[in-house]
Scaffold this motif. Structure first.
Motif, short mmCIF file in Angstrom:
data_model
loop_
_atom_site.label_atom_id
_atom_site.label_comp_id
_atom_site.label_asym_id
_atom_site.label_seq_id
_atom_site.Cartn_x
_atom_site.Cartn_y
_atom_site.Cartn_z
N MET A 157 20.44 62.20 25.92
CA MET A 157 20.16 61.27 27.01
C MET A 157 18.96 60.39 26.69
O MET A 157 18.88 59.26 27.16
N ALA A 158 18.03 60.89 25.88
CA ALA A 158 16.82 60.12 25.57
C ALA A 158 17.07 59.06 24.49
O ALA A 158 16.39 58.05 24.46
N GLU A 159 18.05 59.29 23.62
CA GLU A 159 18.33 58.34 22.54
C GLU A 159 19.04 57.11 23.09
O GLU A 159 19.95 57.22 23.90
N PRO A 160 18.64 55.92 22.63
CA PRO A 160 19.36 54.72 23.06
C PRO A 160 20.70 54.63 22.34
O PRO A 160 20.88 55.17 21.25
N ASP A 161 21.65 53.98 22.97
CA ASP A 161 22.96 53.81 22.36
C ASP A 161 22.86 52.84 21.20
O ASP A 161 22.23 51.79 21.30
N ASP A 162 23.50 53.19 20.08
CA ASP A 162 23.49 52.32 18.91
C ASP A 162 24.51 51.19 19.03
O ASP A 162 24.40 50.17 18.37
N GLU A 163 25.52 51.41 19.85
CA GLU A 163 26.58 50.41 19.98
C GLU A 163 26.07 49.20 20.76
O GLU A 163 25.23 49.32 21.65
N THR A 164 26.60 48.03 20.43
CA THR A 164 26.25 46.84 21.20
C THR A 164 26.97 46.93 22.54
O THR A 164 28.12 47.37 22.60
N PRO A 165 26.35 46.53 23.59
CA PRO A 165 27.01 46.64 24.89
C PRO A 165 28.21 45.70 24.96
O PRO A 165 28.20 44.60 24.41
N ALA A 166 29.25 46.17 25.61
CA ALA A 166 30.46 45.37 25.76
C ALA A 166 30.18 44.19 26.68
O ALA A 166 29.35 44.25 27.58
N LYS A 167 30.91 43.10 26.45
CA LYS A 167 30.76 41.93 27.30
C LYS A 167 31.25 42.28 28.70
O LYS A 167 32.35 42.81 28.86
N PRO A 168 30.46 42.02 29.71
CA PRO A 168 30.91 42.37 31.06
C PRO A 168 32.11 41.53 31.46
O PRO A 168 32.24 40.36 31.07
N SER A 169 33.00 42.14 32.21
CA SER A 169 34.19 41.41 32.65
C SER A 169 33.79 40.35 33.67
O SER A 169 32.76 40.43 34.31
N ALA A 170 34.65 39.35 33.79
CA ALA A 170 34.37 38.26 34.73
C ALA A 170 34.37 38.80 36.15
O ALA A 170 35.13 39.69 36.49
N ARG A 171 33.51 38.27 36.95
CA ARG A 171 33.43 38.73 38.33
C ARG A 171 34.63 38.24 39.11
O ARG A 171 35.20 37.18 38.84
N ILE A 172 35.01 38.99 40.09
CA ILE A 172 36.19 38.65 40.89
C ILE A 172 35.96 37.33 41.61
O ILE A 172 36.86 36.49 41.70
N GLU A 173 34.75 37.10 42.09
CA GLU A 173 34.48 35.87 42.83
C GLU A 173 34.60 34.65 41.93
O GLU A 173 34.89 33.56 42.38
N ALA A 174 34.38 34.81 40.61
CA ALA A 174 34.39 33.68 39.70
C ALA A 174 35.81 33.30 39.27
O ALA A 174 36.02 32.24 38.72
N GLN A 175 36.77 34.17 39.51
CA GLN A 175 38.14 33.87 39.08
C GLN A 175 38.80 32.90 40.05
O GLN A 175 38.53 32.89 41.24
N LYS A 176 39.71 32.10 39.49
CA LYS A 176 40.42 31.11 40.30
C LYS A 176 41.43 31.83 41.19
O LYS A 176 42.10 32.75 40.77
N THR A 177 41.51 31.40 42.44
CA THR A 177 42.47 32.02 43.36
C THR A 177 43.87 31.52 43.06
O THR A 177 44.07 30.41 42.56
N ALA A 178 44.84 32.33 43.36
CA ALA A 178 46.24 31.97 43.11
C ALA A 178 46.70 30.94 44.13
O ALA A 178 46.29 30.96 45.30
N ASP A 179 47.54 30.02 43.69
CA ASP A 179 48.10 29.03 44.60
C ASP A 179 49.20 29.69 45.42
O ASP A 179 50.02 30.44 44.90
N PRO A 180 49.26 29.41 46.71
CA PRO A 180 50.29 30.06 47.54
C PRO A 180 51.67 29.50 47.21
O PRO A 180 51.84 28.34 46.85
N ALA A 181 52.69 30.36 47.34
CA ALA A 181 54.07 29.93 47.10
C ALA A 181 54.70 29.36 48.37
O ALA A 181 55.64 28.56 48.29
N PHE A 182 54.18 29.76 49.53
CA PHE A 182 54.73 29.29 50.80
C PHE A 182 53.60 28.80 51.69
O PHE A 182 52.48 29.27 51.62
N ASP A 183 53.92 27.85 52.58
CA ASP A 183 52.91 27.41 53.54
C ASP A 183 53.02 28.29 54.79
O ASP A 183 53.79 29.25 54.82
N ARG A 184 52.27 27.96 55.84
CA ARG A 184 52.23 28.80 57.04
C ARG A 184 53.57 28.87 57.76
O ARG A 184 53.87 29.83 58.44
#
Length: 79
Positions: free
Chosen positions: A43-70
């Protein structure tokens, strides 16, 4: 019946030592101590691996276009 008193725990420890034998009990406790020591060291040793790139945030993703209107009319064609 409120739980185990210190006398109960002492009797239980003596019975465990008698059943397991003094040598086996001390070697078992030594193995537990080595495991705890290695865990703390890991637990005291730092990880030797490079940290993985964080995934894109949900808020940053484009919303899907609706297939039907109201009203239920098709807005876009299916792929």
């Amino acid at each position: 019946m409120g739980g185990f008193s210190p006398i109960h725990l002492l009797v239980l420890a003596v019975v465990a030592i008698l059943l397991l034998g003094g040598g086996r009990f001390s070697s078992l406790m030594g193995d537990v101590a080595k495991g705890v020591k290695n865990f703390k060291k890991g637990m005291a040793e730092p990880d030797d691996e490079t940290p993985a790139k964080p995934s894109a945030r949900i808020e940053a993703q484009k919303t899907a276009d609706p297939a039907f209107d109201r009203d239920g009319n098709r807005v876009r064609e299916d792929r």
